[in-house]
Motif scaffolding. Structure first.
Motif, PDB file in Angstrom:
ATOM      1  N   ALA A  13       0.834  -1.207   0.000  1.00  0.00           N
ATOM      2  CA  ALA A  13       0.000   0.000   0.000  1.00  0.00           C
ATOM      3  C   ALA A  13       0.864   1.251   0.000  1.00  0.00           C
ATOM      4  CB  ALA A  13      -0.940   0.002   1.203  1.00  0.00           C
ATOM      5  N   ARG A  14       1.947   1.226   0.745  1.00  0.00           N
ATOM      6  CA  ARG A  14       2.863   2.373   0.746  1.00  0.00           C
ATOM      7  C   ARG A  14       3.476   2.575  -0.638  1.00  0.00           C
ATOM      8  NH1 ARG A  14       6.134   1.689   6.442  1.00  0.00           N
ATOM      9  NH2 ARG A  14       4.468   2.491   7.761  1.00  0.00           N
ATOM     10  N   GLY A  15       3.823   1.473  -1.283  1.00  0.00           N
ATOM     11  CA  GLY A  15       4.391   1.571  -2.625  1.00  0.00           C
ATOM     12  C   GLY A  15       3.401   2.157  -3.618  1.00  0.00           C
ATOM     13  N   VAL A  16       2.164   1.727  -3.539  1.00  0.00           N
ATOM     14  CA  VAL A  16       1.127   2.269  -4.425  1.00  0.00           C
ATOM     15  C   VAL A  16       0.904   3.745  -4.131  1.00  0.00           C
ATOM     16  CG1 VAL A  16      -1.337   2.171  -4.995  1.00  0.00           C
ATOM     17  CG2 VAL A  16      -0.005   0.063  -4.826  1.00  0.00           C
ATOM     18  N   ALA A  17       0.873   4.118  -2.860  1.00  0.00           N
ATOM     19  CA  ALA A  17       0.693   5.528  -2.486  1.00  0.00           C
ATOM     20  C   ALA A  17       1.850   6.373  -3.000  1.00  0.00           C
ATOM     21  CB  ALA A  17       0.554   5.672  -0.974  1.00  0.00           C
ATOM     22  N   TRP A  18       3.082   5.865  -2.879  1.00  0.00           N
ATOM     23  CA  TRP A  18       4.243   6.598  -3.379  1.00  0.00           C
ATOM     24  C   TRP A  18       4.147   6.771  -4.894  1.00  0.00           C
ATOM     25  CZ3 TRP A  18       7.809   5.289  -7.028  1.00  0.00           C
ATOM     26  CH2 TRP A  18       8.867   6.171  -7.191  1.00  0.00           C
ATOM     27  N   TRP A  19       3.793   5.702  -5.604  1.00  0.00           N
ATOM     28  CA  TRP A  19       3.681   5.749  -7.062  1.00  0.00           C
ATOM     29  C   TRP A  19       2.623   6.767  -7.483  1.00  0.00           C
ATOM     30  CZ3 TRP A  19      -0.592   4.243 -10.024  1.00  0.00           C
ATOM     31  CH2 TRP A  19      -0.386   4.237 -11.393  1.00  0.00           C
ATOM     32  N   TYR A  20       1.473   6.716  -6.855  1.00  0.00           N
ATOM     33  CA  TYR A  20       0.389   7.640  -7.183  1.00  0.00           C
ATOM     34  C   TYR A  20       0.820   9.082  -6.928  1.00  0.00           C
ATOM     35  CZ  TYR A  20      -4.238   9.703  -7.361  1.00  0.00           C
ATOM     36  OH  TYR A  20      -5.310  10.495  -7.694  1.00  0.00           O
ATOM     37  N   SER A  21       1.482   9.310  -5.824  1.00  0.00           N
ATOM     38  CA  SER A  21       1.969  10.644  -5.500  1.00  0.00           C
ATOM     39  C   SER A  21       2.987  11.108  -6.538  1.00  0.00           C
ATOM     40  CB  SER A  21       2.588  10.649  -4.107  1.00  0.00           C
ATOM     41  OG  SER A  21       3.167  11.888  -3.816  1.00  0.00           O
ATOM     42  N   ALA A  22       3.866  10.212  -6.940  1.00  0.00           N
ATOM     43  CA  ALA A  22       4.913  10.567  -7.894  1.00  0.00           C
ATOM     44  C   ALA A  22       4.335  10.940  -9.259  1.00  0.00           C
ATOM     45  CB  ALA A  22       5.902   9.414  -8.042  1.00  0.00           C
ATOM     46  N   ILE A  23       3.351  10.194  -9.748  1.00  0.00           N
ATOM     47  CA  ILE A  23       2.821  10.520 -11.073  1.00  0.00           C
ATOM     48  C   ILE A  23       1.949  11.763 -11.055  1.00  0.00           C
ATOM     49  CG2 ILE A  23       2.933   8.150 -11.897  1.00  0.00           C
ATOM     50  CD1 ILE A  23      -0.125   8.039 -11.611  1.00  0.00           C
ATOM     51  N   ASN A  24       1.503  12.172  -9.879  1.00  0.00           N
ATOM     52  CA  ASN A  24       0.687  13.378  -9.769  1.00  0.00           C
ATOM     53  C   ASN A  24       1.486  14.577  -9.269  1.00  0.00           C
ATOM     54  OD1 ASN A  24      -1.977  12.587 -10.625  1.00  0.00           O
ATOM     55  ND2 ASN A  24      -1.907  11.177  -8.901  1.00  0.00           N
ATOM     56  N   GLY A  25       2.801  14.463  -9.239  1.00  0.00           N
ATOM     57  CA  GLY A  25       3.640  15.601  -8.864  1.00  0.00           C
ATOM     58  C   GLY A  25       3.802  15.798  -7.374  1.00  0.00           C
ATOM     59  N   GLY A  26       3.590  14.772  -6.594  1.00  0.00           N
ATOM     60  CA  GLY A  26       3.649  14.900  -5.147  1.00  0.00           C
ATOM     61  C   GLY A  26       5.011  15.291  -4.596  1.00  0.00           C
ATOM     62  N   GLN A  27       6.080  15.014  -5.328  1.00  0.00           N
ATOM     63  CA  GLN A  27       7.424  15.343  -4.864  1.00  0.00           C
ATOM     64  C   GLN A  27       7.962  16.621  -5.505  1.00  0.00           C
ATOM     65  OE1 GLN A  27       8.712  13.428  -2.438  1.00  0.00           O
ATOM     66  NE2 GLN A  27       6.785  12.309  -2.570  1.00  0.00           N
ATOM     67  N   ASP A  28       7.190  17.230  -6.366  1.00  0.00           N
ATOM     68  CA  ASP A  28       7.682  18.381  -7.123  1.00  0.00           C
ATOM     69  C   ASP A  28       8.027  19.573  -6.243  1.00  0.00           C
ATOM     70  OD1 ASP A  28       7.316  16.781  -9.279  1.00  0.00           O
ATOM     71  OD2 ASP A  28       5.693  17.954 -10.158  1.00  0.00           O
ATOM     72  N   TYR A  29       7.201  19.870  -5.264  1.00  0.00           N
ATOM     73  CA  TYR A  29       7.486  21.024  -4.417  1.00  0.00           C
ATOM     74  C   TYR A  29       8.760  20.787  -3.608  1.00  0.00           C
ATOM     75  CZ  TYR A  29       7.194  24.713  -0.959  1.00  0.00           C
ATOM     76  OH  TYR A  29       7.486  25.793  -0.168  1.00  0.00           O
ATOM     77  N   ARG A  30       8.932  19.595  -3.093  1.00  0.00           N
ATOM     78  CA  ARG A  30      10.149  19.279  -2.330  1.00  0.00           C
ATOM     79  C   ARG A  30      11.388  19.453  -3.203  1.00  0.00           C
ATOM     80  NH1 ARG A  30      13.260  15.128  -2.266  1.00  0.00           N
ATOM     81  NH2 ARG A  30      11.785  13.816  -3.384  1.00  0.00           N
ATOM     82  N   ARG A  31      11.329  18.980  -4.447  1.00  0.00           N
ATOM     83  CA  ARG A  31      12.455  19.144  -5.365  1.00  0.00           C
ATOM     84  C   ARG A  31      12.679  20.612  -5.694  1.00  0.00           C
ATOM     85  NH1 ARG A  31      10.446  14.266  -8.026  1.00  0.00           N
ATOM     86  NH2 ARG A  31       9.351  15.603  -9.465  1.00  0.00           N
TER      87      ARG A  31
END
Length: 68
Positions: A13-31
């Motif tokens: 579930a954590r892996g799926v949540a990470w993947w979903y966040s990544a494809i929707n730009g979830g890490q963009d602000y941190r970067r």
């Protein structure tokens, strides 16, 4: 044995949540923040709210990368 199964489900579930966040730009602000601190030290960094507001405004001004 059931505990190991729960751990695997949790990890999945954590892996799926990470993947979903990544494809929707979830890490963009941190970067963005890391980039600003590294390349423009001492300059102000936009809040997360302002970052997303500007990002969406830019996408509306320049819609070349959208699918629809």
């Amino acid at each position: 044995m059931w505990l190991q199964a729960l751990v695997r489900v949790r990890d999945g579930a954590r892996g799926v949540a990470w993947w979903y966040s990544a494809i929707n730009g979830g890490q963009d602000y941190r970067r963005y923040v890391e980039h600003r601190r590294r390349t423009h030290p001492g300059e102000p960094i936009a809040s997360e709210r302002d970052y997303w507001r500007e990002r969406y405004a830019e996408a509306d001004r320049n819609p070349t990368n959208r699918c629809c």
